[in-house]
Design an enzyme around this catalytic site. Structure first.
Site, PDB file in Angstrom:
ATOM      1  NE  ARG A 108      33.720  48.021  48.569  1.00 59.44           N
ATOM      2  CZ  ARG A 108      34.736  47.489  47.758  1.00 59.44           C
ATOM      3  NH1 ARG A 108      34.116  47.748  46.236  1.00 59.44           N
ATOM      4  NH2 ARG A 108      36.007  47.580  48.069  1.00 59.44           N
ATOM      5  CG  HIS A 135      39.372  51.148  50.659  1.00 56.43           C
ATOM      6  ND1 HIS A 135      38.716  49.763  51.154  1.00 56.43           N
ATOM      7  CD2 HIS A 135      39.432  50.441  49.241  1.00 56.43           C
ATOM      8  CE1 HIS A 135      38.747  48.792  50.340  1.00 56.43           C
ATOM      9  NE2 HIS A 135      39.364  49.307  49.173  1.00 56.43           N
ATOM     10  CG  ASP A 226      41.903  54.827  43.611  1.00 57.63           C
ATOM     11  OD1 ASP A 226      41.618  53.779  42.878  1.00 57.63           O
ATOM     12  OD2 ASP A 226      41.081  54.915  44.383  1.00 57.63           O
ATOM     13  NE  ARG A 293      42.018  44.642  50.365  1.00 53.22           N
ATOM     14  CZ  ARG A 293      40.941  45.275  49.973  1.00 53.22           C
ATOM     15  NH1 ARG A 293      41.023  45.671  48.691  1.00 53.22           N
ATOM     16  NH2 ARG A 293      39.852  45.339  50.385  1.00 53.22           N
TER      17      ARG A 293
END
Ligand code: CP
Ligand code: NVA
Length: 310
Positions: A108, A135, A226, A293
């Site tokens: 990241r 992402h 977001d 996820r």
């Protein structure tokens, strides 16, 4: 043979992406059927995932860690400031060294270019766990969630409302590779890169950039937003002003298609980009999205590690 990096959805062919999503759905079903004691596979036995974070994370770090363990391997989670990288060791040398220890590396990063440079020097797969530009792992989980809720992707119309940020970019990549219509409503000052939009439209992607949220959600099966201030953004006040007309509220959801769902990658800021009524309401699938996820990343890891027949 070159390692299978997972840096961006647009870099990967449509058939491989479809196979990853199908595998994610299958592994989710298997885990549910097996129950807590039957979750651990042996496919990645003896394999290690190294994760390096230059920014905070809740979902990505924990879901990748557990995903790797459920595949039978294990994971090491590090903050970049704990490494010699933080004292000036080069990305190239770090990539070469970590490739001697781990079987894959997830990063990241503050700057997408670091990820690309790391991947160029790594001899093991490198996974993008969020950069300033994209992402992709998040969007694989989002696509899985959309399919679960609404059916095959090609038939779904997605509306992105708000900042044209890293998450929006991965939605644009996905719309091209998976062939679904995407409408984005962003303030002109915070729009995604026009060169990317031109490229995607030139390759046949049904992606249209608008400024009006009502126009973007018309007929949408899924409305996504977001945070207005991403990690690393230093102009919070300016962003809040520009994005104020882009809040996803009950009135905007009412203008979307019948039965539209609401998605948000989290963390969310209720009262800013979304009202509590929407994110905590019946149309919201944000916690399914967060769970996915784990399943999507198991499938991404399996693909990168070339154990995708598990
Ligand atoms: N959505 C997401 O990537 O969350 P984290 O920042 O908590 O990992
Ligand atoms: N756009 C957000 C996503 C967080 C998961 C950020 O980059 O901070």
């Amino acid at each position: 043979m070159a390692p299978r990096h997972f840096l961006d959805i647009i870099d990967i062919d449509a058939a491989s992406l479809r196979a990853i999503l199908d595998h994610a759905h299958a592994m989710k079903r298997d885990v549910r059927a097996a129950g807590p004691r039957g979750r651990i596979m042996s496919a990645a036995e003896g394999m290690a995932l190294v994760m390096i974070f230059e920014k905070p994370s809740t979902r990505t770090r924990i879901s990748f860690d557990i995903a790797m363990r459920q595949l039978g391997g294990w994971a090491l989670v590090l903050n970049s400031s704990e490494l010699q990288l933080g004292r000036g060791e080069s990305i190239e040398d770090t990539a070469r060294v970590l490739s001697r220890y781990g079987d894959a590396v997830m990063l990241r990063v503050d700057t997408h270019a670091s990820l690309v440079e790391f991947a160029a020097h790594a001899s093991v797969p490198v996974i993008n766990g969020l950069s300033n530009l994209s992402h992709p792992c998040q969007i694989m989980a989002d696509l899985m969630t959309l399919e679960e809720a609404k059916g095959p992707l090609g038939d779904q119309r997605v509306a992105w409302i708000g900042d044209g940020n890293n998450v929006a970019v991965s939605w644009i990549h996905a719309a091209l590779r998976f062939g679904f219509p995407l409408r984005l409503a962003c303030p002109p000052e915070l729009s995604p890169d026009p060169a990317l939009l031109e490229q995607v439209q030139g390759e046949g992607g049904d992606v249209i950039l608008l400024t009006d949220p009502v126009e973007a959600v018309a007929g949408a099966d899924c409305v996504v937003t977001d945070t207005w201030v991403s990690m690393g953004d230093e102009d919070a006040e300016r962003r809040m002003t520009l994005l104020a007309p882009y809040q996803v509220d009950e009135a905007l959801m009412a203008r979307a298609g019948e039965g539209a769902i609401f998605m948000h990658c989290l963390p969310a800021y209720r009262g800013r980009e979304v009202t509590a009524g929407v994110i905590d309401g019946k149309q919201s699938v944000v916690f399914e999205e967060a769970e996915n996820r784990l399943h999507a990343q198991k499938a991404i890891l399996a693909w990168c590690l070339e154990i995708e027949d598990c």
